[in-house]
Scaffold this motif. Structure first.
Motif, short mmCIF file in Angstrom:
data_model
loop_
_atom_site.label_atom_id
_atom_site.label_comp_id
_atom_site.label_asym_id
_atom_site.label_seq_id
_atom_site.Cartn_x
_atom_site.Cartn_y
_atom_site.Cartn_z
N TYR A 85 0.83 -1.21 0.00
CA TYR A 85 0.00 0.00 0.00
C TYR A 85 0.87 1.26 0.00
O TYR A 85 0.59 2.21 -0.75
CB TYR A 85 -0.91 -0.03 1.22
CG TYR A 85 -1.76 1.20 1.42
CD1 TYR A 85 -2.63 1.65 0.43
CD2 TYR A 85 -1.69 1.93 2.61
CE1 TYR A 85 -3.41 2.78 0.61
CE2 TYR A 85 -2.47 3.06 2.80
CZ TYR A 85 -3.32 3.49 1.81
OH TYR A 85 -4.09 4.61 1.99
N GLU A 86 1.91 1.27 0.80
CA GLU A 86 2.83 2.41 0.82
C GLU A 86 3.53 2.59 -0.52
O GLU A 86 3.75 3.72 -0.98
CB GLU A 86 3.87 2.23 1.93
CG GLU A 86 3.32 2.48 3.33
CD GLU A 86 4.41 2.39 4.37
OE1 GLU A 86 5.35 1.59 4.17
OE2 GLU A 86 4.34 3.12 5.38
N ALA A 87 3.91 1.47 -1.16
CA ALA A 87 4.56 1.55 -2.47
C ALA A 87 3.63 2.19 -3.50
O ALA A 87 4.06 3.02 -4.32
CB ALA A 87 4.98 0.16 -2.93
N ALA A 88 2.35 1.83 -3.47
CA ALA A 88 1.38 2.42 -4.40
C ALA A 88 1.20 3.91 -4.13
O ALA A 88 1.16 4.72 -5.07
CB ALA A 88 0.04 1.69 -4.29
N LEU A 89 1.13 4.29 -2.85
CA LEU A 89 0.98 5.71 -2.53
C LEU A 89 2.21 6.52 -2.94
O LEU A 89 2.10 7.63 -3.45
CB LEU A 89 0.72 5.87 -1.03
CG LEU A 89 -0.65 5.41 -0.51
CD1 LEU A 89 -0.78 5.70 0.98
CD2 LEU A 89 -1.78 6.08 -1.28
N ASP A 90 3.40 5.96 -2.70
CA ASP A 90 4.63 6.67 -3.09
C ASP A 90 4.70 6.86 -4.60
O ASP A 90 5.09 7.93 -5.09
CB ASP A 90 5.85 5.89 -2.59
CG ASP A 90 5.97 5.91 -1.07
OD1 ASP A 90 5.34 6.79 -0.44
OD2 ASP A 90 6.68 5.05 -0.52
#
Length: 255
Positions: A85-90
């Motif tokens: 999820y963090e990778a997608a947001l970044d």
């Protein structure tokens, strides 16, 4: 003769003096009564319940270990999912902040961190990640093409323009011909507004996906469920009906 008779008489006297043999009597049965056991005290009760208490403690320890192991597995899965999820947001933040001006390292970082999500999420999140990957590649390609076309349009002199056209045109022609040079130049100037419109559409799509990301990932980022298990089953069935069943019907209708 008299001596012989006398001897027989003396021998028979002890036999006459013995009493007559009495008949055998039945055995006497003796009943032995044990004293009543004393009443058990608290320690006696604990001693009697010892095996049951030991089994209960062992069962409790096993249940506790299962509970802790289950929570640890949930926590590990949550951490892995939250990393995706963090990778997608970044990646979305980079696309929005740079207007699609991302490099190969940004694409590779997103793929490296998001690809394990294939084994941890449902089809809804997987479709979202695939769509985001395509958006990033298209956004980057449009930005590069727009940058190259602007460089040609803003060339300070004709020689620089010719060199840039030869480098950026998909099918370069004989640019020594003034008419062909002018045609290519005008074509690039015409494409610049179109590219800007497409880049704007990609930017809005990235913003939309950024707002939608929380809704897509939220069902998979729950450590503790507030709903009862029937409600969770119903919600899962609803998600399955919304995501997979319409697609299957569409495939059958297409066939």
């Amino acid at each position: 003769m008299r001596r012989f008779v006398l001897i027989l008489t003396l021998l028979s006297v002890p036999g006459w003096s013995q009493p007559a043999q009495q008949s055998a009597q039945p055995p006497i049965v003796v009943k032995v009564e044990m004293p009543a056991p004393p009443p058990r005290d608290f320690l006696g009760i604990l001693q009697a319940l010892g095996p049951f208490i030991a089994a209960s403690v062992a069962m409790g320890v096993g249940i506790m270990q299962y509970y802790l192991q289950s929570n640890k597995s949930k926590q590990d899965l949550f951490d892995k999912r939250f990393h995706v999820y963090e990778a997608a947001l970044d990646y979305l933040g980079t696309l929005i902040a740079t207007q699609g001006n991302v490099d190969d390292d940004d694409h590779a970082k997103f793929r490296r961190n998001a690809d394990p999500g294939e084994f941890m999420f449902g089809t809804d999140v997987l479709d979202f990640l695939v769509q985001l990957r395509k958006l990033g590649v298209t956004f980057d390609s449009l930005h590069r093409e727009h940058k190259d076309y602007v460089a040609v349009a803003m060339a300070p002199d004709q020689m620089t323009r010719i060199n840039l056209l030869a480098a950026y045109c998909v099918e370069p022609e004989d640019l020594t011909d003034p008419d062909e040079l002018n045609r290519q130049y005008q074509n690039i100037r015409t494409q610049i507004p179109i590219l800007e419109k497409q880049i704007r559409a990609m930017f809005l799509e990235a913003c939309r996906m950024s707002e939608q990301s929380g809704q897509v990932f939220r069902p998979y980022l729950q450590l503790h469920y507030d709903q009862s298990w029937p409600m969770r089953v119903k919600a899962r069935i609803d998600r399955w009906m919304e995501s997979e069943v319409p697609a299957k019907f569409a495939c059958k209708a297409g066939d």
